[in-house]
Design an enzyme around this catalytic site. Structure first.
Site, mmCIF file in Angstrom:
data_model
loop_
_atom_site.group_PDB
_atom_site.id
_atom_site.type_symbol
_atom_site.label_atom_id
_atom_site.label_comp_id
_atom_site.label_asym_id
_atom_site.label_seq_id
_atom_site.Cartn_x
_atom_site.Cartn_y
_atom_site.Cartn_z
ATOM 1 N N TYR A 22 41.836 -93.723 -54.168
ATOM 2 C CA TYR A 22 40.629 -94.416 -54.615
ATOM 3 C C TYR A 22 39.809 -93.551 -55.568
ATOM 4 C CZ TYR A 22 35.960 -96.399 -54.585
ATOM 5 O OH TYR A 22 34.742 -96.884 -54.985
ATOM 6 N N HIS A 109 33.277 -89.756 -61.975
ATOM 7 C CA HIS A 109 33.172 -91.181 -62.307
ATOM 8 C C HIS A 109 31.881 -91.428 -63.063
ATOM 9 C CE1 HIS A 109 35.583 -92.229 -58.408
ATOM 10 N NE2 HIS A 109 36.343 -91.671 -59.334
ATOM 11 N N HIS A 123 28.794 -89.269 -61.366
ATOM 12 C CA HIS A 123 28.865 -88.561 -60.089
ATOM 13 C C HIS A 123 30.275 -88.021 -59.901
ATOM 14 C CE1 HIS A 123 30.104 -92.706 -59.337
ATOM 15 N NE2 HIS A 123 30.854 -92.243 -58.351
ATOM 16 N N HIS A 125 33.296 -86.915 -56.890
ATOM 17 C CA HIS A 125 33.823 -86.906 -55.530
ATOM 18 C C HIS A 125 34.720 -85.674 -55.445
ATOM 19 C CE1 HIS A 125 32.869 -91.196 -54.612
ATOM 20 N NE2 HIS A 125 33.016 -91.323 -55.929
#
Length: 158
Positions: A22, A109, A123, A125
Protein backbone atom coordinates in the site's frame (compact mmCIF):
# COMPACT_ATOMS: atom_id res chain seq x y z
CA UNK A 1 1.68 27.07 5.82
CA UNK A 2 3.26 23.83 7.02
CA UNK A 3 1.30 21.58 9.32
CA UNK A 4 2.65 19.07 11.80
CA UNK A 5 1.62 15.46 11.96
CA UNK A 6 3.44 12.46 13.37
CA UNK A 7 1.96 9.10 14.16
CA UNK A 8 3.67 5.92 15.26
CA UNK A 9 1.96 2.62 14.51
CA UNK A 10 2.79 -1.01 15.25
CA UNK A 11 1.82 -3.59 12.66
CA UNK A 12 0.53 -7.01 13.56
CA UNK A 13 1.76 -10.20 11.95
CA UNK A 14 -0.29 -10.89 8.82
CA UNK A 15 -0.60 -7.24 7.78
CA UNK A 16 2.98 -6.26 6.90
CA UNK A 17 3.19 -7.30 3.25
CA UNK A 18 -0.13 -5.71 2.34
CA UNK A 19 0.80 -2.49 4.16
CA UNK A 20 4.18 -2.35 2.40
CA UNK A 21 2.41 -2.79 -0.95
CA UNK A 22 0.00 0.00 0.00
CA UNK A 23 2.59 2.60 1.00
CA UNK A 24 4.94 1.68 -1.87
CA UNK A 25 2.03 1.54 -4.36
CA UNK A 26 2.95 -1.94 -5.50
CA UNK A 27 0.93 -5.08 -6.14
CA UNK A 28 -2.79 -4.36 -6.28
CA UNK A 29 -2.10 -0.72 -5.33
CA UNK A 30 0.15 -0.07 -8.34
CA UNK A 31 -2.55 1.45 -10.53
CA UNK A 32 -5.26 4.03 -10.24
CA UNK A 33 -5.46 7.40 -8.57
CA UNK A 34 -3.54 6.43 -5.43
CA UNK A 35 -0.49 5.38 -7.49
CA UNK A 36 -0.22 8.97 -8.72
CA UNK A 37 0.38 10.11 -5.12
CA UNK A 38 3.76 8.34 -4.95
CA UNK A 39 6.66 10.80 -5.18
CA UNK A 40 9.62 8.63 -4.17
CA UNK A 41 10.44 5.34 -2.46
CA UNK A 42 13.59 3.74 -1.07
CA UNK A 43 14.61 0.80 1.11
CA UNK A 44 17.44 -0.74 3.13
CA UNK A 45 17.01 -4.50 2.79
CA UNK A 46 18.98 -7.68 3.45
CA UNK A 47 20.49 -9.28 0.36
CA UNK A 48 17.95 -12.10 0.37
CA UNK A 49 14.96 -9.74 0.14
CA UNK A 50 14.21 -8.97 -3.51
CA UNK A 51 11.84 -6.16 -2.47
CA UNK A 52 10.39 -4.51 0.62
CA UNK A 53 7.15 -6.39 0.02
CA UNK A 54 9.07 -9.68 -0.05
CA UNK A 55 10.85 -8.81 3.20
CA UNK A 56 7.61 -7.93 4.98
CA UNK A 57 5.97 -11.08 3.58
CA UNK A 58 8.71 -12.99 5.41
CA UNK A 59 7.93 -10.97 8.54
CA UNK A 60 4.31 -12.08 8.23
CA UNK A 61 5.40 -15.70 7.78
CA UNK A 62 8.26 -16.07 10.28
CA UNK A 63 7.61 -13.53 13.05
CA UNK A 64 6.02 -15.09 16.15
CA UNK A 65 2.21 -14.96 16.23
CA UNK A 66 1.99 -12.24 18.87
CA UNK A 67 5.02 -10.36 17.54
CA UNK A 68 5.32 -7.00 15.84
CA UNK A 69 5.84 -7.34 12.10
CA UNK A 70 6.74 -3.68 11.63
CA UNK A 71 6.72 -0.21 13.14
CA UNK A 72 5.61 2.72 11.02
CA UNK A 73 6.26 6.43 11.27
CA UNK A 74 3.85 8.63 9.33
CA UNK A 75 5.17 12.19 9.20
CA UNK A 76 3.87 15.32 7.48
CA UNK A 77 6.55 17.08 5.44
CA UNK A 78 6.79 20.82 4.76
CA UNK A 79 4.88 21.61 1.57
CA UNK A 80 6.97 24.76 1.13
CA UNK A 81 9.99 22.62 0.23
CA UNK A 82 10.68 20.83 -3.03
CA UNK A 83 10.35 17.06 -3.30
CA UNK A 84 14.15 16.76 -3.36
CA UNK A 85 14.48 18.82 -0.16
CA UNK A 86 11.83 16.66 1.53
CA UNK A 87 13.65 13.53 0.37
CA UNK A 88 16.81 14.85 2.02
CA UNK A 89 14.90 15.52 5.26
CA UNK A 90 13.60 11.94 5.28
CA UNK A 91 17.05 10.47 4.57
CA UNK A 92 18.57 12.62 7.35
CA UNK A 93 15.82 11.46 9.77
CA UNK A 94 16.52 7.81 8.92
CA UNK A 95 20.27 8.26 9.32
CA UNK A 96 19.90 9.99 12.68
CA UNK A 97 17.10 7.95 14.27
CA UNK A 98 16.93 4.54 12.57
CA UNK A 99 20.33 3.85 11.03
CA UNK A 100 21.47 1.34 8.46
CA UNK A 101 21.61 -1.61 10.85
CA UNK A 102 17.83 -2.01 10.65
CA UNK A 103 15.60 -2.89 7.74
CA UNK A 104 13.50 0.05 6.54
CA UNK A 105 11.51 1.22 3.58
CA UNK A 106 9.80 4.51 2.96
CA UNK A 107 7.50 6.19 0.51
CA UNK A 108 6.81 9.88 0.10
CA UNK A 109 3.26 10.66 -0.99
CA UNK A 110 1.75 13.91 -2.17
CA UNK A 111 -1.90 14.66 -2.75
CA UNK A 112 -4.06 17.78 -2.82
CA UNK A 113 -4.92 19.09 0.65
CA UNK A 114 -8.41 18.24 1.87
CA UNK A 115 -9.73 21.79 2.17
CA UNK A 116 -7.59 23.55 -0.44
CA UNK A 117 -6.78 21.79 -3.73
CA UNK A 118 -4.10 24.36 -4.49
CA UNK A 119 -2.06 23.15 -1.49
CA UNK A 120 -0.05 19.95 -1.41
CA UNK A 121 -0.37 17.46 1.45
CA UNK A 122 3.04 15.79 1.38
CA UNK A 123 3.95 13.11 3.90
CA UNK A 124 6.15 10.06 4.35
CA UNK A 125 5.45 6.55 5.56
CA UNK A 126 8.54 4.85 7.04
CA UNK A 127 8.21 1.14 7.81
CA UNK A 128 10.94 -0.43 9.90
CA UNK A 129 11.78 -3.78 11.37
CA UNK A 130 13.23 -3.20 14.81
CA UNK A 131 15.50 -6.23 14.68
CA UNK A 132 19.14 -5.23 14.45
CA UNK A 133 21.27 -6.62 11.63
CA UNK A 134 24.68 -7.20 13.23
CA UNK A 135 26.95 -7.80 10.25
CA UNK A 136 25.45 -5.56 7.59
CA UNK A 137 22.70 -6.24 5.09
CA UNK A 138 24.90 -8.46 2.91
CA UNK A 139 25.44 -10.93 5.78
CA UNK A 140 21.92 -10.88 7.25
CA UNK A 141 20.60 -14.22 8.46
CA UNK A 142 18.10 -16.16 6.38
CA UNK A 143 14.43 -15.20 6.88
CA UNK A 144 13.63 -18.20 9.09
CA UNK A 145 16.52 -17.30 11.44
CA UNK A 146 16.24 -13.51 11.14
CA UNK A 147 12.78 -13.43 12.73
CA UNK A 148 13.43 -15.99 15.49
CA UNK A 149 13.28 -14.74 19.06
CA UNK A 150 16.44 -15.43 21.04
CA UNK A 151 16.03 -18.30 23.47
CA UNK A 152 18.60 -17.88 26.27
CA UNK A 153 17.72 -21.19 27.96
CA UNK A 154 17.98 -23.20 24.72
CA UNK A 155 20.00 -21.15 22.18
CA UNK A 156 19.78 -23.92 19.59
CA UNK A 157 15.98 -23.33 19.49
CA UNK A 158 16.14 -19.63 18.82
Amino acid sequence: MATYHLSLKNGKVGTAEQHADYILREGRYSGGKRAEELVYKDANLPRWAISASAFFACADRYERANGRAYTEFEIALPNELTHEENKKIVNDFITAHIGNNKVWTYAIHSKPATFDDSQEQIHVHIMICERIVEDGMTKAKSPSKFFKKYNSKNPQNG
